[in-house]
Design a protein around this motif. Sequence first.
Motif, PDB file in Angstrom:
ATOM      1  N   ASP A 251     -16.121  19.887   0.567  1.00  0.00           N
ATOM      2  CA  ASP A 251     -14.864  20.110  -0.260  1.00  0.00           C
ATOM      3  C   ASP A 251     -14.237  21.577  -0.465  1.00  0.00           C
ATOM      4  N   GLY A 252     -14.818  22.398   0.103  1.00  0.00           N
ATOM      5  CA  GLY A 252     -14.532  23.898  -0.047  1.00  0.00           C
ATOM      6  C   GLY A 252     -15.108  24.510  -1.515  1.00  0.00           C
TER       7      GLY A 252
ATOM      8  N   ILE B  41     -23.641  27.641 -11.578  1.00  0.00           N
ATOM      9  CA  ILE B  41     -22.158  27.802 -11.293  1.00  0.00           C
ATOM     10  C   ILE B  41     -21.652  26.874 -10.297  1.00  0.00           C
ATOM     11  N   GLU B  42     -20.396  26.518 -10.429  1.00  0.00           N
ATOM     12  CA  GLU B  42     -19.620  25.801  -9.185  1.00  0.00           C
ATOM     13  C   GLU B  42     -18.476  26.655  -9.120  1.00  0.00           C
ATOM     14  N   THR B  43     -18.119  27.248  -7.781  1.00  0.00           N
ATOM     15  CA  THR B  43     -17.108  27.960  -7.433  1.00  0.00           C
ATOM     16  C   THR B  43     -16.258  27.065  -6.479  1.00  0.00           C
ATOM     17  N   LEU B  44     -14.623  27.030  -6.737  1.00  0.00           N
ATOM     18  CA  LEU B  44     -13.811  26.161  -6.166  1.00  0.00           C
ATOM     19  C   LEU B  44     -12.911  27.132  -5.421  1.00  0.00           C
TER      20      LEU B  44
ATOM     21  N   ILE C 271     -23.498  24.954  -0.106  1.00  0.00           N
ATOM     22  CA  ILE C 271     -22.595  26.078   0.027  1.00  0.00           C
ATOM     23  C   ILE C 271     -21.327  25.776   0.954  1.00  0.00           C
ATOM     24  N   ALA C 272     -20.132  26.240   0.672  1.00  0.00           N
ATOM     25  CA  ALA C 272     -18.784  26.174   1.211  1.00  0.00           C
ATOM     26  C   ALA C 272     -18.840  27.453   2.269  1.00  0.00           C
ATOM     27  N   LEU C 273     -18.791  27.321   3.691  1.00  0.00           N
ATOM     28  CA  LEU C 273     -18.657  28.179   4.583  1.00  0.00           C
ATOM     29  C   LEU C 273     -17.543  29.096   4.410  1.00  0.00           C
TER      30      LEU C 273
END
Length: 478
Positions: A248-249, A277-280, A321-323
């Motif tokens: 989901d990015g 932490i969650e990064t969006l 991880i979001a690439l």
Amino acid sequence: MTIKDKLTAEPGFQFVIDSMELMSTSGRQRMLRQPFINDRRLLEAEYSNVSHILALLQEAQQSRPIAVVRHQLMQMHDIQGTINNLANSITIEEIELFEVKIFAHLCLTTRKAASQLDISDILNIPDLQQVFSILDPDNTGIPNFYIYDSYHPALPELRKELRATQTKLEVLPDDDPSRAEQQMLFNQLFEQQNAIQQEVMEQLSERLKPHAGILQKAIEQMAYTDFLFAKATIALEWGLCRPTFSDDGASRLNAMWNPRLKRRTEETKQRYQPIDIETLPGVCLITGANMAGKTVLLKTIGIVQLMAQFGFFVPAKEAAIALVDDVIFCIGDEQNEMNGLSSFASEIIKISDCITRAAKGNYLILIDEPARTTNPVEGKAIVQSLATLLDRCPSQTLVTTHYSQLGLGCRRLRVRGFVENMCSQPLSPENINSFMDYSLLPDQSDDVPHEALRIAAILQCNADLIGTASTFLANVKE
């Protein structure tokens, strides 16, 4: 983009790379050439390789073949120049032939150990038996090399005569009339031997030339083996985790920690607090008091992303991880003066570049307290502008700031900060860090924490300075 390109991006990442236990120069060169990968399939394959080696390192019964592999890597020299010479039809000298034979022997021994470890398909080291046989005409099976008598039919008798002549010269008195004649004979025999040896080296070079490609493949795979074992070793020693991928990015990091800072706190016997932490996609503003670790937070997230996309396990308990296409740091050391520009000029150029790049790709952008070196009115406007523009991009952007009342609708997190009952010891300037809670909390407020004067008081700063500042602050609030 390679690891070498990113070494100066963040000192904490340099610390990771410098901590790698590589056995060879070729292994280190291979590591520095490692490309940044945003292909999920390739990364999964690399993580699987690291996992496999990591499992072997934890099996006591595999210690002997693992030691064999490492010993071969430790003995490996860089023979890239020799391989290039062979490929370009340049005759290689005896010492180079010796190095090729040693290298072939190292590869053969490593292949045998890899077979015992059942990782032949992972290491994929070519079979150099033919190369070794060319340089071992007497089938000795040992890596030593010289121009063997069996390489040329004239060599055995010529060398026998040469030794006999040398023996006569050693016993003849200096004033013996026949000494000059014997010396001339010795020189002639020696020149004949050199000519034949040169002919043999030319022939061996021609025979080895068709194997230049497989030698090149072998050195690449041995270097990769070194790099792979180093990645598995540091994963074991540091307790790193295998990353997964989010769809989901967003990136989700559980109990993330900074390797460099953790090492420092362990050496000084201080407490270290991992962070969740969650990064969006879009912009997230991170606020918190001074000493709240906001800069370290950004650096650590960047290190985790770099490690993950260079094929390492990462410093966290769990990591999804979001690439991204790249990690862009606008933090601390990068904002020093460059080319004679002021600190603000240097910083604003980097921020401008971030916005330009973000419009064309998907990045992890880390900006630490932007516009803090200019006046507050313009600084606040700049933060509002960059957050508005970057929030429209698919990139994950984290911005730490002390500006309040920004009027932005983007996501916010706040470092919890100073907690008086965090530690049982009496509070003092020496242990104030023990009273900081670095955990992140969702924040709906448009204000930032006001703890600077409180911390200044704890640090026993000038009482008049603190008192007067408090008066001015009260007037502002009114």
